[in-house]
Design a protein around this motif. Structure first.
Motif, PDB file in Angstrom:
ATOM      1  N   THR A   5       5.311   9.970  -2.491  1.00  0.00           N
ATOM      2  CA  THR A   5       4.482   9.459  -3.640  1.00  0.00           C
ATOM      3  C   THR A   5       3.646   8.143  -3.332  1.00  0.00           C
ATOM      4  N   GLN A  28       8.040  19.375  -4.819  1.00  0.00           N
ATOM      5  CA  GLN A  28       6.880  19.465  -5.580  1.00  0.00           C
ATOM      6  C   GLN A  28       5.675  18.545  -4.839  1.00  0.00           C
ATOM      7  N   SER A  67       5.142  16.781 -11.885  1.00  0.00           N
ATOM      8  CA  SER A  67       3.895  16.565 -11.434  1.00  0.00           C
ATOM      9  C   SER A  67       2.798  16.280 -12.565  1.00  0.00           C
ATOM     10  N   VAL A 105       3.828  16.067  -5.013  1.00  0.00           N
ATOM     11  CA  VAL A 105       3.729  14.678  -5.975  1.00  0.00           C
ATOM     12  C   VAL A 105       3.002  13.496  -5.420  1.00  0.00           C
TER      13      VAL A 105
END
Length: 156
Positions: free
Chosen positions: A119, A84, A53, A86
């Motif tokens: 993402t 995570q 990140s 992201v």
């Protein structure tokens, strides 16, 4: 639009057995360097997954294993994107493969589907075996698209 920003952090994370994917990553690395960004090229074994990140963009380079699968050493990276936060990351995925196999560059497709959800997936690219001279413009365009998307994210 100027596409140079020394504070922009890009990671090129890859795995290669035959050297084909590594050659492709070297080519992409050189194109990123022409934009004067802070770019790091690292094999998956040497990458700290906890730092994902911290980047503005991540490019994943992979070969395909077995019947179109992600190689074992790349699975932890795949799952880390799912764990995570992201959503801010601009991503791209590239791979080398052999059209002889029924699922040409299948690992690229698996990463693509996951990155699209988690993402800002910007570009994908599949290369037969090793990059040839005629594919250099395609590689240059891949990098340009990622740079444009990163700069667009910073001004949005």
């Amino acid at each position: 639009m100027a596409l140079t920003n020394y504070n922009t952090k890009v990671a090129i994370i890859y795995s290669s057995i035959t050297g084909n994917t590594e050659e492709l990553m070297n080519l992409l690395f050189s194109y990123f360097k022409s934009y004067s960004v802070n770019v790091t090229k690292v094999k998956i074994e040497n990458f700290n997954l906890q730092t994902i990140s911290e980047y503005d963009a991540i490019i994943i380079g992979t070969y395909t294993w077995g019947n179109g699968e992600i190689p074992a050493e790349m699975r932890s990276l795949y799952h880390e994107f799912e764990r995570q936060k992201v959503a801010h990351l601009v991503t791209g995925v590239v791979g080398t493969g052999d059209r002889f196999y029924p699922h040409f560059c299948g690992a690229v497709d698996e990463f693509k589907d996951m990155l699209y959800v988690h993402t800002i997936l910007t570009a994908t690219m599949k290369i037969e075996l090793t990059p040839q001279q005629q594919e250099h413009p395609k590689c240059e365009k891949f990098v340009r698209l990622l740079m444009e998307r990163m700069m667009g994210q910073r001004t949005a």
